[in-house]
Design a protein around this motif. Sequence first.
Motif, PDB file in Angstrom:
ATOM      1  N   LEU A   1       1.637  10.970   2.003  1.00 22.56           N
ATOM      2  CA  LEU A   1       2.063  11.154   3.400  1.00 22.56           C
ATOM      3  C   LEU A   1       1.138  12.135   4.121  1.00 22.56           C
ATOM      4  N   LEU A   2       0.852  13.265   3.485  1.00 24.16           N
ATOM      5  CA  LEU A   2      -0.040  14.263   4.089  1.00 24.16           C
ATOM      6  C   LEU A   2      -1.454  13.703   4.247  1.00 24.16           C
ATOM      7  N   LEU A   3      -1.915  12.985   3.233  1.00 21.77           N
ATOM      8  CA  LEU A   3      -3.250  12.376   3.308  1.00 21.77           C
ATOM      9  C   LEU A   3      -3.329  11.392   4.472  1.00 21.77           C
ATOM     10  N   ARG A   4      -2.255  10.642   4.643  1.00 21.29           N
ATOM     11  CA  ARG A   4      -2.266   9.642   5.703  1.00 21.29           C
ATOM     12  C   ARG A   4      -2.218  10.306   7.078  1.00 21.29           C
ATOM     13  N   MET A   5      -1.371  11.345   7.191  1.00 24.68           N
ATOM     14  CA  MET A   5      -1.264  12.045   8.476  1.00 24.68           C
ATOM     15  C   MET A   5      -2.589  12.688   8.876  1.00 24.68           C
ATOM     16  N   SER A   6      -3.357  13.109   7.855  1.00 23.91           N
ATOM     17  CA  SER A   6      -4.641  13.745   8.167  1.00 23.91           C
ATOM     18  C   SER A   6      -5.785  12.730   8.180  1.00 23.91           C
ATOM     19  N   GLY A   7      -5.428  11.451   8.117  1.00 22.68           N
ATOM     20  CA  GLY A   7      -6.433  10.404   8.248  1.00 22.68           C
ATOM     21  C   GLY A   7      -7.275  10.173   7.009  1.00 22.68           C
ATOM     22  N   HIS A   8      -6.752  10.517   5.839  1.00 23.24           N
ATOM     23  CA  HIS A   8      -7.532  10.337   4.614  1.00 23.24           C
ATOM     24  C   HIS A   8      -7.010   9.216   3.729  1.00 23.24           C
ATOM     25  N   ALA A   9      -5.985   8.517   4.174  1.00 25.34           N
ATOM     26  CA  ALA A   9      -5.458   7.420   3.362  1.00 25.34           C
ATOM     27  C   ALA A   9      -4.788   6.413   4.280  1.00 25.34           C
ATOM     28  N   GLU A  10      -4.698   5.182   3.829  1.00 20.08           N
ATOM     29  CA  GLU A  10      -3.919   4.199   4.571  1.00 20.08           C
ATOM     30  C   GLU A  10      -2.885   3.572   3.645  1.00 20.08           C
ATOM     31  N   TYR A  11      -1.820   3.053   4.251  1.00 21.02           N
ATOM     32  CA  TYR A  11      -0.759   2.476   3.448  1.00 21.02           C
ATOM     33  C   TYR A  11      -1.124   1.080   2.960  1.00 21.02           C
ATOM     34  N   HIS A  12      -0.552   0.714   1.833  1.00 23.24           N
ATOM     35  CA  HIS A  12      -0.668  -0.645   1.294  1.00 23.24           C
ATOM     36  C   HIS A  12       0.753  -1.100   0.988  1.00 23.24           C
ATOM     37  N   ILE A  13       1.422  -1.648   1.975  1.00 26.96           N
ATOM     38  CA  ILE A  13       2.824  -2.018   1.829  1.00 26.96           C
ATOM     39  C   ILE A  13       2.934  -3.462   1.377  1.00 26.96           C
ATOM     40  N   LYS A  14       3.741  -3.692   0.352  1.00 25.23           N
ATOM     41  CA  LYS A  14       3.985  -5.066  -0.089  1.00 25.23           C
ATOM     42  C   LYS A  14       5.056  -5.684   0.803  1.00 25.23           C
ATOM     43  N   PRO A  15       4.845  -6.938   1.202  1.00 27.32           N
ATOM     44  CA  PRO A  15       5.797  -7.561   2.128  1.00 27.32           C
ATOM     45  C   PRO A  15       7.185  -7.723   1.504  1.00 27.32           C
ATOM     46  N   ALA A  16       8.192  -7.541   2.331  1.00 28.74           N
ATOM     47  CA  ALA A  16       9.574  -7.683   1.851  1.00 28.74           C
ATOM     48  C   ALA A  16      10.028  -9.121   2.050  1.00 28.74           C
ATOM     49  N   ASN A  17       9.639  -9.982   1.094  1.00 21.24           N
ATOM     50  CA  ASN A  17      10.221 -11.331   1.057  1.00 21.24           C
ATOM     51  C   ASN A  17      11.470 -11.184   0.206  1.00 21.24           C
ATOM     52  N   MET A  18      12.584 -10.919   0.887  1.00 20.10           N
ATOM     53  CA  MET A  18      13.731 -10.371   0.179  1.00 20.10           C
ATOM     54  C   MET A  18      14.238 -11.235  -0.973  1.00 20.10           C
ATOM     55  N   LEU A  19      14.281 -12.570  -0.799  1.00 20.84           N
ATOM     56  CA  LEU A  19      14.787 -13.408  -1.888  1.00 20.84           C
ATOM     57  C   LEU A  19      13.882 -13.302  -3.113  1.00 20.84           C
ATOM     58  N   GLY A  20      12.581 -13.376  -2.876  1.00 20.87           N
ATOM     59  CA  GLY A  20      11.624 -13.267  -3.975  1.00 20.87           C
ATOM     60  C   GLY A  20      11.712 -11.915  -4.665  1.00 20.87           C
ATOM     61  N   VAL A  21      11.820 -10.841  -3.865  1.00 21.76           N
ATOM     62  CA  VAL A  21      11.868  -9.497  -4.443  1.00 21.76           C
ATOM     63  C   VAL A  21      13.131  -9.322  -5.286  1.00 21.76           C
ATOM     64  N   VAL A  22      14.266  -9.775  -4.752  1.00 19.90           N
ATOM     65  CA  VAL A  22      15.532  -9.588  -5.477  1.00 19.90           C
ATOM     66  C   VAL A  22      15.566 -10.443  -6.747  1.00 19.90           C
ATOM     67  N   LEU A  23      15.187 -11.714  -6.629  1.00 20.12           N
ATOM     68  CA  LEU A  23      15.165 -12.576  -7.823  1.00 20.12           C
ATOM     69  C   LEU A  23      14.154 -12.071  -8.841  1.00 20.12           C
ATOM     70  N   GLY A  24      12.984 -11.701  -8.352  1.00 21.30           N
ATOM     71  CA  GLY A  24      11.926 -11.218  -9.239  1.00 21.30           C
ATOM     72  C   GLY A  24      12.343  -9.937  -9.939  1.00 21.30           C
TER      73      GLY A  24
END
Lengths: 192, 192
Positions: A63-86
């Motif tokens: 979070l601190l790295l991102r706020m200071s511009g040293h990192a970016e997020y890599h969010i996995k998409p929430a395909n909820m049925l796939g995530v829950v079944l998986g």
Amino acid sequence: MDFPVSAELARWLAIPMGLVFGLLLHRGGVADYNVIVNQFRLRDFTVLKVMFTAILVGGVGVLLLRMSGHAEYHIKPANMLGVVLGAGLFGIGMVLYGYCPGTGVAAMATGSLHALVGFLGMLAGGVAYALSFPWVESHIQSVGKLGKVRLPELTGVPDWGWFVILAGIAAVVFWFIETRGGRSAAGQEHSQ
Amino acid sequence: MKETNRAAGSRAGAAAAAPHGRWNAYWVGAGIGVLSWVAFAVVNQPLGISTALSAASGVCALPVMGVEGVAQNAYWAKTPFKWDGGMLFLVGTFLGSFLSAWTSRTWRWEIVPSTWAGRFGSSGGKRLAAAFIGGAIIMYGARLAGGCTSGHGISGSLQLALSSWTFFLTMFGSGVVTAWLLFRRHSRSGRQ
């Protein structure tokens, strides 16, 4: 965004990073079948201790790295049925196998032959997924698509608020484990 | 200590003694958290295992499906096998765990771990079959969910991703239920 190393160097840095990861998994005890299975039997809380501390320390830092511009997020998409079944399958598989993919690889390296056989099983599972991928894409991954959502945007509670909440939960749960509820769990760590 | 006597695995001897060189779970978790900082800020790729593993499964399908068949598969076309950071991280994890086991003198063959033996007996074939099936299920689940304990559980959760927290909680719940179903009958004798 500019990162401090080239893509080629980043690729090779993955080896020392993996070395550290494997070392930590093994020294943390989570490359041990008994430790993992007894977490799900709620008798040994090593796995949750490792994961929760990693999430808190890692999360605040990133979070601190991102706020200071040293990192970016890599969010996995929430395909909820796939995530829950998986995730449901993952839990079943993790108890049967006794490892997750990372700890299974780590355990293989410590002489666990059943981890090696399970690794072959994981490759077979990967083949099965690839073969069923077109059907899964259209019938499962298309259901409940919420996108790359994060809890702060979803709830209005800011990032730091989430980390305070998570740290609070962790403090209470781990305090309980280490004192009253944890007598057997603490003993187990050294008696498996 | 009852369990130690009936353990058929070669780890039985060590089960009585404290594991050598095991580190405190909280410090190990913190170490993985710090490793995540590096993963985000230096190489711009969160820690993860199962994506590389599923790409590797494409190689295993080569003898059966042929180069063309694998290349035409929609999944492997998207994530082909290559020696990228993820794959090298996997190799590093193996080597790191190996070095850790070697230096702590805990490297040993294991086929039937003590917790399994305490419930299902000392049959190696039974254990290996469960490990293979469990491995296949866990990998299918990981791909369906889009990540494993590393990619979702740690890297995704520390970014407060909805998909990852859904994965974490569902996986854990599923694992607890599975462990209860599998181990409940002999739960008393399973204790040490």
